[in-house]
Design a protein around this motif. Sequence first.
Motif, PDB file in Angstrom:
ATOM      1  N   VAL A 288       1.146  -1.373   0.359  1.00  0.00           N
ATOM      2  CA  VAL A 288       0.146  -0.039  -0.061  1.00  0.00           C
ATOM      3  C   VAL A 288       0.308   1.117   0.178  1.00  0.00           C
ATOM      4  N   TRP A 289       0.550   1.695  -0.807  1.00  0.00           N
ATOM      5  CA  TRP A 289       1.236   3.517  -0.875  1.00  0.00           C
ATOM      6  C   TRP A 289      -0.419   5.052  -0.905  1.00  0.00           C
ATOM      7  N   TRP A 290      -0.157   5.452   0.325  1.00  0.00           N
ATOM      8  CA  TRP A 290      -1.309   6.562   0.289  1.00  0.00           C
ATOM      9  C   TRP A 290      -0.283   8.250  -1.019  1.00  0.00           C
ATOM     10  N   PHE A 291      -1.151   8.695  -0.909  1.00  0.00           N
ATOM     11  CA  PHE A 291      -1.170  10.436  -1.340  1.00  0.00           C
ATOM     12  C   PHE A 291      -2.279  10.948  -0.756  1.00  0.00           C
ATOM     13  N   ARG A 312      -7.371   6.495 -14.322  1.00  0.00           N
ATOM     14  CA  ARG A 312      -7.487   4.437 -13.993  1.00  0.00           C
ATOM     15  C   ARG A 312      -5.999   5.111 -12.969  1.00  0.00           C
ATOM     16  N   ILE A 313      -6.403   3.719 -12.286  1.00  0.00           N
ATOM     17  CA  ILE A 313      -5.182   3.320 -11.131  1.00  0.00           C
ATOM     18  C   ILE A 313      -4.620   2.135 -10.771  1.00  0.00           C
ATOM     19  N   VAL A 314      -3.454   1.385 -10.420  1.00  0.00           N
ATOM     20  CA  VAL A 314      -2.595  -0.139 -10.406  1.00  0.00           C
ATOM     21  C   VAL A 314      -2.808  -0.238  -9.334  1.00  0.00           C
ATOM     22  N   ASP A 315      -3.314  -1.254  -8.743  1.00  0.00           N
ATOM     23  CA  ASP A 315      -4.429  -1.734  -9.236  1.00  0.00           C
ATOM     24  C   ASP A 315      -5.729  -1.197  -8.573  1.00  0.00           C
ATOM     25  N   ALA A 316      -5.278  -1.462  -7.523  1.00  0.00           N
ATOM     26  CA  ALA A 316      -7.118  -0.752  -6.505  1.00  0.00           C
ATOM     27  C   ALA A 316      -6.884   0.342  -5.864  1.00  0.00           C
ATOM     28  N   ASP A 317      -7.850   0.648  -4.940  1.00  0.00           N
ATOM     29  CA  ASP A 317      -8.370   2.090  -4.424  1.00  0.00           C
ATOM     30  C   ASP A 317      -9.219   2.427  -3.913  1.00  0.00           C
ATOM     31  N   GLU A 318      -8.626   3.849  -2.758  1.00  0.00           N
ATOM     32  CA  GLU A 318     -10.049   4.095  -1.956  1.00  0.00           C
ATOM     33  C   GLU A 318     -10.096   5.406  -1.443  1.00  0.00           C
ATOM     34  N   ALA A 319     -10.899   6.542  -1.648  1.00  0.00           N
ATOM     35  CA  ALA A 319     -10.775   7.212  -2.202  1.00  0.00           C
ATOM     36  C   ALA A 319     -11.310   8.526  -0.942  1.00  0.00           C
ATOM     37  N   VAL A 354      -5.814   9.303  -1.287  1.00  0.00           N
ATOM     38  CA  VAL A 354      -6.191   8.192  -2.016  1.00  0.00           C
ATOM     39  C   VAL A 354      -5.192   7.164  -1.551  1.00  0.00           C
ATOM     40  N   ARG A 355      -5.513   5.835  -0.946  1.00  0.00           N
ATOM     41  CA  ARG A 355      -4.884   4.817  -1.041  1.00  0.00           C
ATOM     42  C   ARG A 355      -4.899   4.075  -2.314  1.00  0.00           C
ATOM     43  N   THR A 390       4.735   4.997   1.561  1.00  0.00           N
ATOM     44  CA  THR A 390       4.534   3.806   1.539  1.00  0.00           C
ATOM     45  C   THR A 390       4.017   3.879   2.794  1.00  0.00           C
ATOM     46  N   ALA A 391       3.461   3.283   3.207  1.00  0.00           N
ATOM     47  CA  ALA A 391       2.249   2.543   4.110  1.00  0.00           C
ATOM     48  C   ALA A 391       2.625   1.226   4.745  1.00  0.00           C
ATOM     49  N   ALA A 392       3.267   0.194   3.789  1.00  0.00           N
ATOM     50  CA  ALA A 392       2.552  -1.621   3.508  1.00  0.00           C
ATOM     51  C   ALA A 392       3.707  -2.316   2.732  1.00  0.00           C
ATOM     52  N   VAL A 393       4.428  -3.221   2.800  1.00  0.00           N
ATOM     53  CA  VAL A 393       4.867  -3.766   2.051  1.00  0.00           C
ATOM     54  C   VAL A 393       4.500  -5.278   2.220  1.00  0.00           C
ATOM     55  N   MET A 394       4.442  -5.606   0.848  1.00  0.00           N
ATOM     56  CA  MET A 394       3.899  -7.420   0.993  1.00  0.00           C
ATOM     57  C   MET A 394       4.310  -8.413   0.115  1.00  0.00           C
ATOM     58  N   PRO A 395       4.655  -9.792  -0.080  1.00  0.00           N
ATOM     59  CA  PRO A 395       4.791 -10.446  -0.696  1.00  0.00           C
ATOM     60  C   PRO A 395       3.619 -10.494  -1.899  1.00  0.00           C
ATOM     61  N   PRO A 396       3.896 -10.702  -2.958  1.00  0.00           N
ATOM     62  CA  PRO A 396       2.629 -11.166  -4.375  1.00  0.00           C
ATOM     63  C   PRO A 396       1.676 -11.850  -4.212  1.00  0.00           C
ATOM     64  N   LEU A 397       0.312 -11.337  -4.622  1.00  0.00           N
ATOM     65  CA  LEU A 397      -0.098 -12.096  -3.916  1.00  0.00           C
ATOM     66  C   LEU A 397      -1.043 -13.024  -4.413  1.00  0.00           C
ATOM     67  N   ALA A 398      -0.626 -14.092  -4.479  1.00  0.00           N
ATOM     68  CA  ALA A 398      -0.832 -15.381  -5.981  1.00  0.00           C
ATOM     69  C   ALA A 398      -2.009 -15.487  -6.433  1.00  0.00           C
ATOM     70  N   GLY A 399      -2.206 -15.592  -7.767  1.00  0.00           N
ATOM     71  CA  GLY A 399      -3.529 -15.535  -8.738  1.00  0.00           C
ATOM     72  C   GLY A 399      -3.800 -16.510  -8.608  1.00  0.00           C
ATOM     73  N   GLY A 400      -5.207 -15.991  -9.000  1.00  0.00           N
ATOM     74  CA  GLY A 400      -6.214 -17.749  -8.845  1.00  0.00           C
ATOM     75  C   GLY A 400      -7.118 -18.086  -9.920  1.00  0.00           C
ATOM     76  N   THR A 401      -7.791 -18.571  -9.525  1.00  0.00           N
ATOM     77  CA  THR A 401      -8.642 -19.830 -10.677  1.00  0.00           C
ATOM     78  C   THR A 401      -9.912 -19.276 -11.021  1.00  0.00           C
TER      79      THR A 401
END
Length: 642
Positions: A288-291, A312-319, A354-355, A390-401
Amino acid sequence: MLRPLIVLCIIVSQCAVADVSVPKLISDHMVLQRDITIPIWGYADDGESVLVKLNGKPIGHSIGNKGKWQISLPAQAASGPHQLDIIANNRLTIKDVYFGDVWLASGQSNMELPMRRVAEDYPADIADADYPLIRQFKIPQIYNFKTPQEDFASGSWSPVTQDNISDVSAVALYFAKALYKHNGVAIGILNNALGGSPVEAWMSEEALQKFPESLAEGIRFRDDELIATITAADKAKDGRWYTELNKKDQGLVASTPWYSPELDDSEWDKFTIPGKRLLTEGENFNGVWWFRKTITLTAEQVANANTLRLGRIVDADEAYINGIKVGNTTYQYPPRRYSIPNDLLKEGQNTLAVRVIANSGRSEFVADKPYWLGTDQQHINIAGDWKVKTAAVMPPLAGGTFIRWKPMGLYNGLTAPLTHLPIKGVIWFQGESNVGQWHDYHTKFSTMIQDWRTKWGQGDFPFIFAQLANFMEKQAKPIDSAWAQLRQAQSQTLSEPNTAMAVTIDIGEWNDIHPTNKKTVGKRLALAARALALGEDVVYQGPEVASIQVQNNDLLLGFKHIADGLVLKSTDDHSFAIAGADGHFEWANAALINDKIRLSSPNIKQPVRVRYAWGDNPDAALYNSEQLPAVPFDEKVSTNPL
């Protein structure tokens, strides 16, 4: 006086007669195909008598057999409104029925994309939405891997009005409007599209016999337990990732949340929106990074601001505005357009926050998109300087089926129930999800077309498809391109009889896989429909290379479908490329001479191959006099006509 036992037998006998029913497609406001015999069918107990009337006149009688009944409605000219009555143990009345042209609109997201996603570009079309003779039936998106379905779980016909235009397929609507305005015939749209779907998902089990790997994948998902296990595992995986993300997010857990107007962000870094998170080569960012941005508004600006646009924002956001959440989007593709509640803005300073969540290794505010606060007519630019942390660093989110995209699931669940209803033809916009497998797309797509025609049993009905639009950044040098290869595979599918292709290489957007210019796509598809389906002598194709001749070290290209002549809109772009024996391509100089194109390059002697509009997002300068773009191609040089 009847004895109790006799009365009981009568009651049981009456109760045993089930009500006659009809599929969801047969309902109020439906459009039936004109000028062809139409089956009217439904479900009834064996032996039950069913009478069907059109406008009070009997047109057919059927007896329930194996749970079904059916009559044939004689061919009708374009007309309406009509009423169908189905009379048995019960009576069903179907009102406001029209005979017109029924078109199946299928494919993936660029066909599915509803008018609400392009409303900003077409406010006048939204405002005048009153087309009672254009009706849409939106197919429920419920897949099935086990067997072709007879009916849908839900669904109804809806005339296009102000109340529902936001949910109508934009491409299909502009296609239907062009035809309706041309001849006044009612248009029925069967909206049968699903975002992200590959062609294999739309193929039947019979069609997939040629492709054993795809068939085996579809059959694998006939296991309900497997589907439940995968679905549960994906949900749990995602849940764990986002739970951990929210725990780590300092912007949420801090004593003063980072969306709060009271937060001191003076020590935050600067960031320019739009822009990308800068990463070193091989680096990824997930987390997560905040603006934040403070803007000063006048009383007049406050009174006239009802919308926040965040491109348009990659990937998700909250305003957030002044500490209040005004919207969120969970994935990268939709445009960010958030309504501002009344009384939230104030005269003087206002805080925007913006988160942004990154889960695919990169993150950005996409360039060349609108970033403003206000109204569509008058707004304040909010691009430029922002604060970031930057507010949080995470490992990649594994893809879904994505089970819904597996082979045959969409054919069985969405398309099969439609095959009982005669249609005028198909419009199709799909291929983005098969770019990585372009090598067998032509074969699969052609097989699907052949199979659909077999399933409908109407011969070679028109099948009209849109070629992939231009997308992604332009390249300084000629390169190989999977997108171009997929477009070539689409062109090859024109070998199927009664097919046509609307070229869209000139109306895409480099930064959006979902370009908003759906009006032009619909109009070009409609031109092809007028030729193939209505039998009109109308120009519907752009120039297509017909001959390539060598003249010294130059090439002279001849074209068909030029109408009253070729139009070369630019001679100094990078539309054409040629290659010598080593296979290395160079941009070619192009000149229009007597409705032919002469190509040359000082760096290429004895050219052996030529390309036009070949790339992810190529230049495309060649048109005919009807302003239809030329078909992209990659061809070997020959002195003979192609």
